[in-house]
Design an enzyme around this catalytic site. Structure first.
Site, PDB file in Angstrom:
ATOM      1  N   ASP A  33     -15.420 -68.870 -58.704  1.00  0.00           N
ATOM      2  CA  ASP A  33     -14.863 -68.723 -57.358  1.00  0.00           C
ATOM      3  C   ASP A  33     -15.748 -67.845 -56.478  1.00  0.00           C
ATOM      4  O   ASP A  33     -16.410 -66.927 -56.967  1.00  0.00           O
ATOM      5  CB  ASP A  33     -13.480 -68.065 -57.426  1.00  0.00           C
ATOM      6  CG  ASP A  33     -12.421 -68.958 -58.040  1.00  0.00           C
ATOM      7  OD1 ASP A  33     -12.757 -70.080 -58.467  1.00  0.00           O
ATOM      8  OD2 ASP A  33     -11.256 -68.531 -58.094  1.00  0.00           O
ATOM      9  N   ASP A  34     -15.693 -68.128 -55.172  1.00  0.00           N
ATOM     10  CA  ASP A  34     -16.145 -67.233 -54.092  1.00  0.00           C
ATOM     11  C   ASP A  34     -17.596 -67.407 -53.661  1.00  0.00           C
ATOM     12  O   ASP A  34     -18.022 -66.759 -52.706  1.00  0.00           O
ATOM     13  CB  ASP A  34     -15.926 -65.745 -54.427  1.00  0.00           C
ATOM     14  CG  ASP A  34     -14.464 -65.394 -54.636  1.00  0.00           C
ATOM     15  OD1 ASP A  34     -13.610 -66.268 -54.393  1.00  0.00           O
ATOM     16  OD2 ASP A  34     -14.185 -64.262 -55.048  1.00  0.00           O
ATOM     17  N   HIS A  84     -12.229 -73.486 -51.463  1.00  0.00           N
ATOM     18  CA  HIS A  84     -11.616 -72.163 -51.682  1.00  0.00           C
ATOM     19  C   HIS A  84     -11.300 -71.509 -50.332  1.00  0.00           C
ATOM     20  O   HIS A  84     -11.328 -70.282 -50.216  1.00  0.00           O
ATOM     21  CB  HIS A  84     -12.572 -71.311 -52.518  1.00  0.00           C
ATOM     22  CG  HIS A  84     -11.928 -70.185 -53.276  1.00  0.00           C
ATOM     23  ND1 HIS A  84     -10.771 -70.326 -54.016  1.00  0.00           N
ATOM     24  CD2 HIS A  84     -12.301 -68.881 -53.428  1.00  0.00           C
ATOM     25  CE1 HIS A  84     -10.468 -69.179 -54.583  1.00  0.00           C
ATOM     26  NE2 HIS A  84     -11.359 -68.270 -54.239  1.00  0.00           N
ATOM     27  N   HIS A  88     -11.651 -67.245 -47.384  1.00  0.00           N
ATOM     28  CA  HIS A  88     -11.005 -66.576 -48.521  1.00  0.00           C
ATOM     29  C   HIS A  88      -9.658 -65.961 -48.107  1.00  0.00           C
ATOM     30  O   HIS A  88      -9.393 -64.777 -48.317  1.00  0.00           O
ATOM     31  CB  HIS A  88     -11.928 -65.493 -49.101  1.00  0.00           C
ATOM     32  CG  HIS A  88     -11.619 -65.170 -50.540  1.00  0.00           C
ATOM     33  ND1 HIS A  88     -11.018 -64.003 -50.925  1.00  0.00           N
ATOM     34  CD2 HIS A  88     -11.835 -65.877 -51.685  1.00  0.00           C
ATOM     35  CE1 HIS A  88     -10.888 -63.987 -52.247  1.00  0.00           C
ATOM     36  NE2 HIS A  88     -11.366 -65.121 -52.729  1.00  0.00           N
ATOM     37  N   HIS A 175     -16.220 -65.489 -61.488  1.00  0.00           N
ATOM     38  CA  HIS A 175     -16.585 -65.373 -60.069  1.00  0.00           C
ATOM     39  C   HIS A 175     -18.101 -65.267 -59.912  1.00  0.00           C
ATOM     40  O   HIS A 175     -18.730 -64.485 -60.632  1.00  0.00           O
ATOM     41  CB  HIS A 175     -15.925 -64.137 -59.445  1.00  0.00           C
ATOM     42  CG  HIS A 175     -14.437 -64.237 -59.359  1.00  0.00           C
ATOM     43  ND1 HIS A 175     -13.614 -64.024 -60.455  1.00  0.00           N
ATOM     44  CD2 HIS A 175     -13.610 -64.549 -58.319  1.00  0.00           C
ATOM     45  CE1 HIS A 175     -12.345 -64.198 -60.092  1.00  0.00           C
ATOM     46  NE2 HIS A 175     -12.316 -64.517 -58.810  1.00  0.00           N
TER      47      HIS A 175
END
Length: 207
Positions: A33-34, A84, A88, A175
């Protein structure tokens, strides 16, 4: 406070979300993620390549706009892409229309029907809005949370988190962020080594 292993009761409360896959195929579903983020994402891609592992990257739209070359490397290497949101956003703290608009802003860049809500926080109405807007959407949660984002967690503890709780069909969260870098660069190759030796394969989530 966060849970490494997602409780069965939470999965039962939200059956419309995807928490894990079938155990039959001896496959682990690694997710990140991210990103994309310079240095971090590239390093992760190099580790995955060493183990012939494919993963799913849930990208922030704004990061994709800032780092299109790294995003292209993700797709060129055969990894799956997920949305995503663009910035965020935490669903519990965001107006439903703003949340949907932010998803759609990222969707223009990413064009994927895989979505993971940041922080795993999403309202039931936001789930319905996403499903109404994009009927083919698959909202991906997780079975195992590595804890790599936790700056108070040692790299070795992060490794033990995933080794203890991951099984066939698990969707595991890492991540590709600067905050997680120390833990993910330690944990990922060691976990891949262990899992490979016991016969697991590493698959992207189905598109």
């Amino acid at each position: 406070m966060y849970l490494i292993k997602t409780p069965w009761l939470l999965k039962k409360l939200y059956p419309q979300l995807i928490w894990n896959k079938s155990k039959a195929d001896r496959c682990i579903y690694l997710t990140f993620d991210d990103g994309p983020i310079p240095i971090v994402t590239t390093h992760i891609l190099n580790i995955l390549k060493q183990y012939n592992a494919k993963a799913t990257f849930f990208c922030i739209g704004d990061n994709v706009a800032k780092h299109p070359d790294i995003f292209k490397q993700l797709t060129d290497d055969g990894h799956a892409i997920g949305n995503h949101t663009y910035n965020h956003l935490k669903g519990w703290e965001t107006d439903n229309k703003i949340y949907l608009d932010n998803f759609l802003q990222a969707d223009k860049v990413l064009d994927t029907h895989l979505f993971r809500p940041p922080y795993g926080r999403i309202k039931r109405q936001q789930i319905r809005d996403l499903q109404d807007t994009r009927p083919d959407i698959k909202i991906i949660m997780w079975d195992v949370l590595s804890g790599d984002f936790d700056i108070n967690l040692s790299p070795e503890a992060c490794l033990q988190n995933v080794l203890k709780h991951t099984e066939a069909g698990s969707i595991v969260v890492f991540h590709d962020s600067l905050k997680a870098y120390d833990r993910v660069k330690y944990t990922l190759p060691r976990a891949l080594e262990v899992w490979s030796k016991v016969g697991f394969s590493f698959c992207p989530l189905p598109l």
